[in-house]
Design a protein around this motif. Structure first.
Motif, PDB file in Angstrom:
ATOM      1  N   SER A   7      45.337  16.143  30.286  1.00 45.72           N
ATOM      2  CA  SER A   7      45.483  14.875  29.753  1.00 45.72           C
ATOM      3  C   SER A   7      44.004  14.461  29.291  1.00 45.72           C
ATOM      4  O   SER A   7      43.107  14.244  29.970  1.00 45.72           O
ATOM      5  CB  SER A   7      45.695  13.673  30.838  1.00 45.72           C
ATOM      6  N   THR A   8      43.808  14.481  28.010  1.00 47.09           N
ATOM      7  CA  THR A   8      42.489  14.391  27.336  1.00 47.09           C
ATOM      8  C   THR A   8      41.934  13.175  27.939  1.00 47.09           C
ATOM      9  O   THR A   8      42.548  12.076  27.993  1.00 47.09           O
ATOM     10  CB  THR A   8      42.526  14.337  25.868  1.00 47.09           C
ATOM     11  N   GLY A   9      40.824  12.991  28.435  1.00 45.85           N
ATOM     12  CA  GLY A   9      40.219  11.944  29.027  1.00 45.85           C
ATOM     13  C   GLY A   9      39.974  11.700  30.473  1.00 45.85           C
ATOM     14  O   GLY A   9      39.481  10.905  31.123  1.00 45.85           O
ATOM     15  N   TYR A  10      40.700  12.792  31.214  1.00 43.71           N
ATOM     16  CA  TYR A  10      40.804  12.538  32.754  1.00 43.71           C
ATOM     17  C   TYR A  10      40.317  13.881  33.415  1.00 43.71           C
ATOM     18  O   TYR A  10      40.869  15.082  32.795  1.00 43.71           O
ATOM     19  CB  TYR A  10      41.969  12.214  33.261  1.00 43.71           C
ATOM     20  N   ARG A  11      39.637  13.983  34.564  1.00 42.77           N
ATOM     21  CA  ARG A  11      39.492  15.215  35.162  1.00 42.77           C
ATOM     22  C   ARG A  11      40.043  15.117  36.419  1.00 42.77           C
ATOM     23  O   ARG A  11      39.903  14.009  37.177  1.00 42.77           O
ATOM     24  CB  ARG A  11      38.061  15.435  35.267  1.00 42.77           C
ATOM     25  N   TYR A  12      40.913  16.055  36.879  1.00 42.53           N
ATOM     26  CA  TYR A  12      41.510  15.833  38.154  1.00 42.53           C
ATOM     27  C   TYR A  12      40.917  16.627  39.151  1.00 42.53           C
ATOM     28  O   TYR A  12      40.521  17.647  39.015  1.00 42.53           O
ATOM     29  CB  TYR A  12      42.925  16.278  37.974  1.00 42.53           C
ATOM     30  N   ARG A  13      40.882  16.163  40.200  1.00 42.51           N
ATOM     31  CA  ARG A  13      40.283  16.746  41.502  1.00 42.51           C
ATOM     32  C   ARG A  13      40.975  16.687  42.762  1.00 42.51           C
ATOM     33  O   ARG A  13      41.520  15.698  42.982  1.00 42.51           O
ATOM     34  CB  ARG A  13      39.072  15.881  41.819  1.00 42.51           C
ATOM     35  N   LEU A  14      41.118  17.671  43.536  1.00 39.98           N
ATOM     36  CA  LEU A  14      41.522  17.663  44.765  1.00 39.98           C
ATOM     37  C   LEU A  14      40.811  17.315  45.806  1.00 39.98           C
ATOM     38  O   LEU A  14      39.799  18.119  46.125  1.00 39.98           O
ATOM     39  CB  LEU A  14      42.340  19.204  45.130  1.00 39.98           C
ATOM     40  N   PRO A  15      40.724  16.302  46.809  1.00 35.10           N
ATOM     41  CA  PRO A  15      39.846  15.850  47.452  1.00 35.10           C
ATOM     42  C   PRO A  15      40.089  16.887  48.714  1.00 35.10           C
ATOM     43  O   PRO A  15      41.049  17.369  49.115  1.00 35.10           O
ATOM     44  CB  PRO A  15      40.242  14.418  48.158  1.00 35.10           C
ATOM     45  N   PRO A  16      38.601  16.846  49.285  1.00 30.41           N
ATOM     46  CA  PRO A  16      38.812  17.780  50.553  1.00 30.41           C
ATOM     47  C   PRO A  16      39.806  17.449  51.781  1.00 30.41           C
ATOM     48  O   PRO A  16      40.164  18.413  52.623  1.00 30.41           O
ATOM     49  CB  PRO A  16      37.362  17.892  51.202  1.00 30.41           C
ATOM     50  N   GLU A  17      40.095  16.320  51.892  1.00 27.92           N
ATOM     51  CA  GLU A  17      41.059  15.995  53.031  1.00 27.92           C
ATOM     52  C   GLU A  17      42.325  16.333  52.668  1.00 27.92           C
ATOM     53  O   GLU A  17      43.336  16.035  53.560  1.00 27.92           O
ATOM     54  CB  GLU A  17      40.767  14.384  53.324  1.00 27.92           C
ATOM     55  N   VAL A  18      42.762  16.622  51.400  1.00 27.14           N
ATOM     56  CA  VAL A  18      44.204  17.085  51.375  1.00 27.14           C
ATOM     57  C   VAL A  18      44.346  18.721  51.560  1.00 27.14           C
ATOM     58  O   VAL A  18      43.544  19.335  51.055  1.00 27.14           O
ATOM     59  CB  VAL A  18      44.340  16.744  50.032  1.00 27.14           C
ATOM     60  N   LEU A  84      50.932  15.156  38.068  1.00 27.64           N
ATOM     61  CA  LEU A  84      49.587  14.938  38.196  1.00 27.64           C
ATOM     62  C   LEU A  84      49.429  13.446  38.474  1.00 27.64           C
ATOM     63  O   LEU A  84      48.588  12.971  39.360  1.00 27.64           O
ATOM     64  CB  LEU A  84      48.460  15.476  37.282  1.00 27.64           C
ATOM     65  N   ASP A  85      49.993  12.616  37.487  1.00 28.15           N
ATOM     66  CA  ASP A  85      49.911  11.331  37.589  1.00 28.15           C
ATOM     67  C   ASP A  85      50.700  10.895  38.860  1.00 28.15           C
ATOM     68  O   ASP A  85      50.030   9.818  39.490  1.00 28.15           O
ATOM     69  CB  ASP A  85      50.564  10.477  36.511  1.00 28.15           C
ATOM     70  N   GLU A  86      51.687  11.480  39.196  1.00 25.22           N
ATOM     71  CA  GLU A  86      52.296  10.833  40.461  1.00 25.22           C
ATOM     72  C   GLU A  86      51.453  11.565  41.875  1.00 25.22           C
ATOM     73  O   GLU A  86      51.416  10.561  42.620  1.00 25.22           O
ATOM     74  CB  GLU A  86      53.800  11.634  40.490  1.00 25.22           C
ATOM     75  N   LEU A  87      50.816  12.386  41.762  1.00 26.33           N
ATOM     76  CA  LEU A  87      49.995  12.633  42.837  1.00 26.33           C
ATOM     77  C   LEU A  87      48.701  11.996  42.866  1.00 26.33           C
ATOM     78  O   LEU A  87      48.138  11.523  43.868  1.00 26.33           O
ATOM     79  CB  LEU A  87      49.644  14.224  42.928  1.00 26.33           C
ATOM     80  N   VAL A  88      48.304  11.477  41.760  1.00 23.45           N
ATOM     81  CA  VAL A  88      47.107  10.627  41.775  1.00 23.45           C
ATOM     82  C   VAL A  88      47.795   9.129  42.469  1.00 23.45           C
ATOM     83  O   VAL A  88      46.920   8.652  43.299  1.00 23.45           O
ATOM     84  CB  VAL A  88      46.700  10.191  40.593  1.00 23.45           C
ATOM     85  N   LYS A  89      48.748   8.518  41.962  1.00 22.62           N
ATOM     86  CA  LYS A  89      49.365   7.614  42.533  1.00 22.62           C
ATOM     87  C   LYS A  89      49.360   7.497  44.012  1.00 22.62           C
ATOM     88  O   LYS A  89      49.132   6.652  44.720  1.00 22.62           O
ATOM     89  CB  LYS A  89      50.746   6.927  41.968  1.00 22.62           C
ATOM     90  N   ARG A  90      49.689   8.446  44.652  1.00 20.80           N
ATOM     91  CA  ARG A  90      50.164   8.645  45.982  1.00 20.80           C
ATOM     92  C   ARG A  90      48.791   9.113  46.690  1.00 20.80           C
ATOM     93  O   ARG A  90      49.056   9.245  48.050  1.00 20.80           O
ATOM     94  CB  ARG A  90      51.072   9.705  46.186  1.00 20.80           C
ATOM     95  N   GLY A  91      47.696   9.264  45.983  1.00 15.89           N
ATOM     96  CA  GLY A  91      46.491   9.498  46.793  1.00 15.89           C
ATOM     97  C   GLY A  91      46.110  10.969  47.187  1.00 15.89           C
ATOM     98  O   GLY A  91      45.207  11.241  47.758  1.00 15.89           O
ATOM     99  N   TYR A  92      46.849  11.829  46.437  1.00 15.90           N
ATOM    100  CA  TYR A  92      46.669  13.064  46.628  1.00 15.90           C
ATOM    101  C   TYR A  92      45.691  13.823  45.800  1.00 15.90           C
ATOM    102  O   TYR A  92      45.057  14.770  46.072  1.00 15.90           O
ATOM    103  CB  TYR A  92      48.056  14.263  46.731  1.00 15.90           C
ATOM    104  N   LEU A  93      45.392  13.222  44.692  1.00 14.16           N
ATOM    105  CA  LEU A  93      44.433  13.811  43.599  1.00 14.16           C
ATOM    106  C   LEU A  93      43.580  12.608  43.166  1.00 14.16           C
ATOM    107  O   LEU A  93      44.196  11.388  43.397  1.00 14.16           O
ATOM    108  CB  LEU A  93      45.358  14.351  42.284  1.00 14.16           C
ATOM    109  N   GLU A  94      42.364  12.881  42.674  1.00 19.87           N
ATOM    110  CA  GLU A  94      41.713  11.979  42.199  1.00 19.87           C
ATOM    111  C   GLU A  94      41.611  12.084  40.864  1.00 19.87           C
ATOM    112  O   GLU A  94      41.328  13.442  40.260  1.00 19.87           O
ATOM    113  CB  GLU A  94      40.205  12.089  42.860  1.00 19.87           C
TER     114      GLU A  94
END
Length: 111
Positions: A7-18, A84-94
């Motif tokens: 998605s142009t305009g976003y960087r997705y990151r997997l937080p360490p607590e996941v 990815l958007d669903e995982l962001v909504k659920r707090g698994y990705l930033e």
């Protein structure tokens, strides 16, 4: 060089607590946080689990970099967006907004 996700305009990151655990059907995501007793999500996409693990192991959690490196099909990148958007909504990705303004190259004035 800034790498952005599919998605142009976003960087997705997997937080360490996941935490990510591979399973026969895909995998499980665990999230441990201070305000939660823990959350658990089943992911039925082995490919997505592979990308999450690659992001953690080779790109310090930068899922966008893993996708850019591991997924060559533009169509496959687009299909990842909903997940990815669903995982962001659920707090698994930033998801971090990345500036998408590009400057036009300057032309030399004719002499």
């Amino acid at each position: 060089m800034t790498t952005t996700g599919p998605s142009t305009g976003y960087r997705y990151r997997l937080p360490p607590e996941v935490k990510v655990r591979r399973e026969a059907f895909g995998g499980i995501l665990y999230k441990y946080g201070c305000t939660e007793r823990g959350a658990l999500s089943f992911i039925n996409s082995p490919r997505l689990i592979d990308l999450l693990l690659v992001a953690r192991e080779r790109f310090a959690g930068d899922l966008s970099a893993a996708i850019e490196r591991e997924v060559s099909s533009a169509g496959a990148k687009v299909r990842l967006l909903a997940a990815l958007d669903e995982l962001v909504k659920r707090g698994y990705l930033e998801a971090e907004s990345v500036a998408t303004t590009a400057t036009a190259p300057e032309r030399a004035a004719p002499e």
